[in-house]
Every structure is written in structure tokens, then in C-alpha cells.
Write a protein that holds these residues in place. Structure first.
Motif, PDB file in Angstrom:
ATOM      1  N   VAL A  65      10.114 -11.205  -0.100  1.00 13.85           N
ATOM      2  CA  VAL A  65      10.547 -11.599  -1.428  1.00 13.85           C
ATOM      3  C   VAL A  65      11.468 -10.483  -1.904  1.00 13.85           C
ATOM      4  N   VAL A  66      12.732 -10.845  -2.143  1.00 14.71           N
ATOM      5  CA  VAL A  66      13.747  -9.882  -2.551  1.00 14.71           C
ATOM      6  C   VAL A  66      14.325 -10.340  -3.884  1.00 14.71           C
ATOM      7  N   GLY A  67      14.153  -9.505  -4.897  1.00 18.20           N
ATOM      8  CA  GLY A  67      14.654  -9.875  -6.221  1.00 18.20           C
ATOM      9  C   GLY A  67      14.077 -11.175  -6.734  1.00 18.20           C
ATOM     10  N   GLY A  68      12.835 -11.475  -6.378  1.00 18.48           N
ATOM     11  CA  GLY A  68      12.158 -12.680  -6.836  1.00 18.48           C
ATOM     12  C   GLY A  68      12.397 -13.908  -5.970  1.00 18.48           C
ATOM     13  N   ASN A  69      13.265 -13.792  -4.958  1.00 24.69           N
ATOM     14  CA  ASN A  69      13.564 -14.928  -4.079  1.00 24.69           C
ATOM     15  C   ASN A  69      12.922 -14.726  -2.712  1.00 24.69           C
ATOM     16  N   GLU A  70      12.222 -15.752  -2.238  1.00 23.77           N
ATOM     17  CA  GLU A  70      11.620 -15.682  -0.902  1.00 23.77           C
ATOM     18  C   GLU A  70      12.697 -15.983   0.144  1.00 23.77           C
ATOM     19  N   VAL A  71      12.815 -15.088   1.122  1.00 25.72           N
ATOM     20  CA  VAL A  71      13.818 -15.236   2.179  1.00 25.72           C
ATOM     21  C   VAL A  71      13.173 -14.952   3.529  1.00 25.72           C
ATOM     22  N   THR A  72      13.720 -15.590   4.565  1.00 26.63           N
ATOM     23  CA  THR A  72      13.279 -15.354   5.935  1.00 26.63           C
ATOM     24  C   THR A  72      14.510 -14.997   6.746  1.00 26.63           C
ATOM     25  N   ASN A  73      14.437 -13.865   7.462  1.00 24.63           N
ATOM     26  CA  ASN A  73      15.561 -13.408   8.268  1.00 24.63           C
ATOM     27  C   ASN A  73      15.078 -12.893   9.613  1.00 24.63           C
ATOM     28  N   GLU A 110      12.555   3.961  -1.502  1.00 25.38           N
ATOM     29  CA  GLU A 110      11.870   2.919  -0.731  1.00 25.38           C
ATOM     30  C   GLU A 110      10.455   2.689  -1.272  1.00 25.38           C
ATOM     31  N   VAL A 111       9.736   3.754  -1.529  1.00 24.44           N
ATOM     32  CA  VAL A 111       8.374   3.627  -2.070  1.00 24.44           C
ATOM     33  C   VAL A 111       8.417   2.941  -3.432  1.00 24.44           C
ATOM     34  N   ASN A 112       9.376   3.321  -4.279  1.00 21.12           N
ATOM     35  CA  ASN A 112       9.484   2.713  -5.610  1.00 21.12           C
ATOM     36  C   ASN A 112       9.858   1.239  -5.538  1.00 21.12           C
ATOM     37  N   ILE A 113      10.719   0.869  -4.591  1.00 22.77           N
ATOM     38  CA  ILE A 113      11.104  -0.531  -4.422  1.00 22.77           C
ATOM     39  C   ILE A 113       9.899  -1.376  -4.008  1.00 22.77           C
ATOM     40  N   ILE A 114       9.094  -0.845  -3.086  1.00 23.34           N
ATOM     41  CA  ILE A 114       7.895  -1.562  -2.642  1.00 23.34           C
ATOM     42  C   ILE A 114       6.881  -1.656  -3.784  1.00 23.34           C
ATOM     43  N   LYS A 115       6.695  -0.546  -4.478  1.00 23.27           N
ATOM     44  CA  LYS A 115       5.724  -0.501  -5.580  1.00 23.27           C
ATOM     45  C   LYS A 115       6.092  -1.486  -6.693  1.00 23.27           C
ATOM     46  N   SER A 116       7.376  -1.555  -7.022  1.00 20.07           N
ATOM     47  CA  SER A 116       7.832  -2.418  -8.119  1.00 20.07           C
ATOM     48  C   SER A 116       7.928  -3.887  -7.714  1.00 20.07           C
ATOM     49  N   GLY A 117       7.898  -4.158  -6.409  1.00 22.17           N
ATOM     50  CA  GLY A 117       8.056  -5.531  -5.944  1.00 22.17           C
ATOM     51  C   GLY A 117       9.509  -5.927  -5.758  1.00 22.17           C
ATOM     52  N   GLY A 118      10.447  -4.980  -5.869  1.00 17.99           N
ATOM     53  CA  GLY A 118      11.855  -5.264  -5.631  1.00 17.99           C
ATOM     54  C   GLY A 118      12.068  -5.865  -4.249  1.00 17.99           C
ATOM     55  N   ILE A 119      11.320  -5.356  -3.276  1.00 16.31           N
ATOM     56  CA  ILE A 119      11.217  -5.966  -1.953  1.00 16.31           C
ATOM     57  C   ILE A 119       9.732  -6.045  -1.627  1.00 16.31           C
ATOM     58  N   TRP A 120       9.281  -7.246  -1.297  1.00 23.35           N
ATOM     59  CA  TRP A 120       7.909  -7.425  -0.834  1.00 23.35           C
ATOM     60  C   TRP A 120       8.000  -7.915   0.606  1.00 23.35           C
ATOM     61  N   TYR A 121       7.612  -7.049   1.515  1.00 26.20           N
ATOM     62  CA  TYR A 121       7.600  -7.384   2.939  1.00 26.20           C
ATOM     63  C   TYR A 121       6.365  -8.242   3.188  1.00 26.20           C
ATOM     64  N   LYS A 122       6.472  -9.509   2.896  1.00 23.79           N
ATOM     65  CA  LYS A 122       5.322 -10.408   2.897  1.00 23.79           C
ATOM     66  C   LYS A 122       4.688 -10.565   4.281  1.00 23.79           C
ATOM     67  N   ASN A 128       0.856  -1.185   0.000  1.00 21.29           N
ATOM     68  CA  ASN A 128       0.000   0.000   0.000  1.00 21.29           C
ATOM     69  C   ASN A 128       0.897   1.242   0.000  1.00 21.29           C
ATOM     70  N   VAL A 129       1.429   1.571  -1.168  1.00 18.04           N
ATOM     71  CA  VAL A 129       2.420   2.635  -1.275  1.00 18.04           C
ATOM     72  C   VAL A 129       1.840   4.026  -1.017  1.00 18.04           C
ATOM     73  N   ASP A 130       0.564   4.225  -1.254  1.00 19.76           N
ATOM     74  CA  ASP A 130      -0.029   5.537  -0.990  1.00 19.76           C
ATOM     75  C   ASP A 130      -0.022   5.842   0.506  1.00 19.76           C
ATOM     76  N   SER A 131      -0.450   4.871   1.316  1.00 19.03           N
ATOM     77  CA  SER A 131      -0.439   5.072   2.767  1.00 19.03           C
ATOM     78  C   SER A 131       0.986   5.182   3.292  1.00 19.03           C
ATOM     79  N   LEU A 132       1.889   4.363   2.759  1.00 21.42           N
ATOM     80  CA  LEU A 132       3.284   4.416   3.196  1.00 21.42           C
ATOM     81  C   LEU A 132       3.920   5.757   2.840  1.00 21.42           C
ATOM     82  N   ALA A 133       3.664   6.247   1.636  1.00 20.25           N
ATOM     83  CA  ALA A 133       4.230   7.537   1.219  1.00 20.25           C
ATOM     84  C   ALA A 133       3.739   8.657   2.130  1.00 20.25           C
TER      85      ALA A 133
END
Length: 146
Positions: A108-116, A69-81, A43-48
């Protein structure tokens, strides 16, 4: 229809009253939790709107400002699942709130699902009676939180 409107109005007034009764710390925790939800939903509008114009974001792969940061979230570069929050604390100093959260982040970072596992530091500033996120920083833990 009138009954529905009346019930809705009562619910809104109750929420406003409840929010006014919450401590500043509880309001900040609620805002932080809402931020995680918006990040999950992209939800990039609320985040912005939440992110301060001069905000900074520190990740394992670098640091940048609000627009990136907003562009990365919007594009899916990082998806804070999903942020699984194990612990959270708030310290308020004048018009600044510092939130420390111990989380396990599924992303999901760069298309790869990761847990940290992370300690996340969020710094909010209160401007014109509105809290804005000034900084979000991820520190990776060496082991999973208990």
C-alpha cells in the motif's frame, strides 16, 4: 510449571543449536525472510535494529536513508503488505552478503494498494558478529515473475 520451563529451555537450546548448524547463506535467507515479515507487520523497532546506521534504500520513487525508511514504514506511507518470494540466492564475500530475490510485492503506497514484480537486492554487512542491512534496492521487472 517446572515441566513447561524445562520444555521451553530445551526448545531454545534446540533453536540455538539448529541456527549454529545452518550455513551462513541459510542464516542470511532466514534474516531476509524475517525482514519481510517485520516490514509486513510494520515492526519498526526490529527493523531499526536491523538497518545499518548508514543504510540506503532505493525505491521506484526515490532513495533515502535509514531514518526516512523507518519513518515511512511507521507512518504507513509504504506498507509492505506481502512479499511473495519466487526465488532467492545469496553470495557472501568476506563480511558482506548479497541477497537477490525475485518477488511479487503487494504494498500500500500513499493509500493505494499496488502489486509489482521486483528483483530485490539486499546487501548485509557483518559487524561485531551481527548482520546489518546496508542496502535494499527494488528493480521493477517488465513482466511478472514465472
Amino acid at each position: 510449571m517446572k515441566k513447561i520451563f524445562t520444555a521451553l529451555l530445551i526448545a531454545i537450546i534446540s533453536q540455538v543449536s539448529l541456527s549454529q548448524n545452518l550455513s551462513n547463506e541459510e542464516n542470511i535467507i532466514n534474516l531476509s525472510n524475517l525482514k519481510w515479515q517485520w516490514m509486513s507487520e510494520k515492526n519498526v523497532d526490529s527493523l531499526a535494529n536491523l538497518f545499518h546506521e548508514k543504510s540506503v534504500f532505493v525505491h521506484m520513487g526515490g532513495s533515502w536513508g535509514k531514518e526516512q525508511e523507518v519513518n515511512i514504514i511507521k507512518s504507513g506511507g509504504i506498507w509492505y503488505k506481502k512479499a511473495d518470494i519466487q526465488d532467492v540466492s545469496v553470495k557472501i564475500i568476506d563480511n558482506t552478503a548479497i541477497v537477490l530475490s525475485k518477488i511479487t510485492l503487494l504494498a500500500v503506497v500513499g493509500g493505494n494498494e499496488v502489486t509489482n514484480p521486483f528483483i530485490v537486492t539486499e546487501v548485509y554487512v557483518n559487524e561485531n558478529n551481527k548482520w546489518k542491512l546496508g542496502s535494499l534496492s527494488f528493480t521493477r521487472l517488465l513482466s511478472r515473475p514465472e
